[in-house]
Design a protein around this motif. Structure first.
Motif, PDB file in Angstrom:
ATOM      1  N   LYS A   1     -10.323  33.131 -55.197  1.00  0.00           N
ATOM      2  CA  LYS A   1     -10.037  32.154 -54.833  1.00  0.00           C
ATOM      3  C   LYS A   1     -11.268  31.050 -54.461  1.00  0.00           C
ATOM      4  O   LYS A   1     -10.951  29.678 -54.493  1.00  0.00           O
ATOM      5  N   GLY A   2     -12.177  31.945 -55.370  1.00  0.00           N
ATOM      6  CA  GLY A   2     -13.373  30.515 -55.784  1.00  0.00           C
ATOM      7  C   GLY A   2     -12.990  29.742 -56.783  1.00  0.00           C
ATOM      8  O   GLY A   2     -13.138  28.690 -56.762  1.00  0.00           O
ATOM      9  N   LYS A   3     -11.569  29.797 -57.389  1.00  0.00           N
ATOM     10  CA  LYS A   3     -11.525  29.391 -58.574  1.00  0.00           C
ATOM     11  C   LYS A   3     -10.374  27.691 -57.836  1.00  0.00           C
ATOM     12  O   LYS A   3     -10.724  27.029 -58.212  1.00  0.00           O
ATOM     13  N   LYS A   4      -9.793  28.722 -57.032  1.00  0.00           N
ATOM     14  CA  LYS A   4      -8.942  27.097 -56.493  1.00  0.00           C
ATOM     15  C   LYS A   4      -9.720  26.534 -56.008  1.00  0.00           C
ATOM     16  O   LYS A   4      -9.500  25.454 -55.563  1.00  0.00           O
ATOM     17  N   ASN A   5     -10.743  27.072 -55.099  1.00  0.00           N
ATOM     18  CA  ASN A   5     -11.703  26.285 -54.150  1.00  0.00           C
ATOM     19  C   ASN A   5     -11.925  25.076 -55.858  1.00  0.00           C
ATOM     20  O   ASN A   5     -12.259  23.949 -54.819  1.00  0.00           O
ATOM     21  N   THR A   6     -12.470  25.656 -55.958  1.00  0.00           N
ATOM     22  CA  THR A   6     -13.066  24.873 -57.248  1.00  0.00           C
ATOM     23  C   THR A   6     -12.252  23.762 -57.831  1.00  0.00           C
ATOM     24  O   THR A   6     -12.333  22.490 -57.663  1.00  0.00           O
ATOM     25  N   ILE A   7     -11.068  24.342 -57.552  1.00  0.00           N
ATOM     26  CA  ILE A   7      -9.396  23.184 -58.541  1.00  0.00           C
ATOM     27  C   ILE A   7      -9.806  22.452 -57.376  1.00  0.00           C
ATOM     28  O   ILE A   7      -9.403  20.730 -57.489  1.00  0.00           O
ATOM     29  N   GLN A   8      -9.631  22.332 -56.143  1.00  0.00           N
ATOM     30  CA  GLN A   8      -9.526  21.543 -54.605  1.00  0.00           C
ATOM     31  C   GLN A   8     -10.320  20.242 -54.998  1.00  0.00           C
ATOM     32  O   GLN A   8     -10.493  19.445 -54.817  1.00  0.00           O
ATOM     33  N   ILE A   9     -11.553  20.952 -55.001  1.00  0.00           N
ATOM     34  CA  ILE A   9     -12.773  19.897 -54.799  1.00  0.00           C
ATOM     35  C   ILE A   9     -13.070  19.213 -56.263  1.00  0.00           C
ATOM     36  O   ILE A   9     -12.990  17.908 -55.809  1.00  0.00           O
TER      37      ILE A   9
ATOM     38  N   LEU B   1      -9.483  11.759 -56.918  1.00  0.00           N
ATOM     39  CA  LEU B   1      -8.462  11.431 -55.811  1.00  0.00           C
ATOM     40  C   LEU B   1      -9.898  10.347 -54.830  1.00  0.00           C
ATOM     41  O   LEU B   1      -9.205   9.271 -54.926  1.00  0.00           O
ATOM     42  N   VAL B   2     -10.795  10.880 -54.758  1.00  0.00           N
ATOM     43  CA  VAL B   2     -11.797   9.420 -53.836  1.00  0.00           C
ATOM     44  C   VAL B   2     -12.072   8.486 -55.419  1.00  0.00           C
ATOM     45  O   VAL B   2     -12.341   6.906 -55.049  1.00  0.00           O
TER      46      VAL B   2
ATOM     47  N   PHE C   1     -12.582   2.681 -57.420  1.00  0.00           N
ATOM     48  CA  PHE C   1     -12.665   1.588 -58.467  1.00  0.00           C
ATOM     49  C   PHE C   1     -10.864   1.250 -58.606  1.00  0.00           C
ATOM     50  O   PHE C   1     -10.910  -0.158 -58.943  1.00  0.00           O
ATOM     51  N   VAL C   2      -9.853   2.212 -58.321  1.00  0.00           N
ATOM     52  CA  VAL C   2      -8.414   1.240 -59.521  1.00  0.00           C
ATOM     53  C   VAL C   2      -7.695   0.671 -58.034  1.00  0.00           C
ATOM     54  O   VAL C   2      -7.095  -0.461 -58.633  1.00  0.00           O
ATOM     55  N   VAL C   3      -7.726   1.371 -56.972  1.00  0.00           N
ATOM     56  CA  VAL C   3      -6.703   0.883 -55.778  1.00  0.00           C
ATOM     57  C   VAL C   3      -6.855  -0.886 -55.640  1.00  0.00           C
ATOM     58  O   VAL C   3      -6.858  -1.956 -55.234  1.00  0.00           O
ATOM     59  N   PRO C   4      -8.519  -1.334 -55.605  1.00  0.00           N
ATOM     60  CA  PRO C   4      -9.236  -2.877 -55.372  1.00  0.00           C
ATOM     61  C   PRO C   4      -8.407  -3.622 -56.377  1.00  0.00           C
ATOM     62  O   PRO C   4      -8.942  -4.766 -56.172  1.00  0.00           O
ATOM     63  N   ARG C   5      -8.708  -3.080 -57.732  1.00  0.00           N
ATOM     64  CA  ARG C   5      -8.386  -3.838 -58.574  1.00  0.00           C
ATOM     65  C   ARG C   5      -6.189  -3.985 -58.346  1.00  0.00           C
ATOM     66  O   ARG C   5      -5.993  -5.748 -58.681  1.00  0.00           O
TER      67      ARG C   5
END
Length: 83
Positions: free
Chosen positions: A53-61, A67-68, A73-77
């Motif tokens: 569960k801890g590994k899955k949470n780390t991957i999600q973060i 994505l942020v 940086f990419v979308v405004p360009r």
């Protein structure tokens, strides 16, 4: 109201038939109040599931941070006119 041996059914619920106990976190078997698991197997299973569960949470973060960064940086360009 039905009575059981001179007591009401609510009174019969108040009397304890079993000694103090709680239940195993993994399988639900009754265990003493001082323990959380009924066996080493259940304890190991719980620890493994918690670790996964801890590994899955780390991957999600990590995915959310990537994505942020892409959004910042990419979308405004991509939105700037080429001309």
């Amino acid at each position: 109201m039905p009575e059981i041996k001179g007591k009401t059914w609510k009174d019969s619920l108040k009397t304890r038939k079993y000694e103090e106990h709680k239940h195993c976190i993994v399988c639900g078997k009754a265990v003493p109040t001082t323990q959380d698991f009924c066996s080493q197997e259940c304890k190991d299973s719980y620890k493994k599931a918690d670790k996964d569960k801890g590994k899955k949470n780390t991957i999600q973060i990590v995915v959310m941070v990537v994505l942020v960064i892409v959004m910042i940086f990419v979308v405004p360009r991509l939105m700037t006119p080429t001309g």
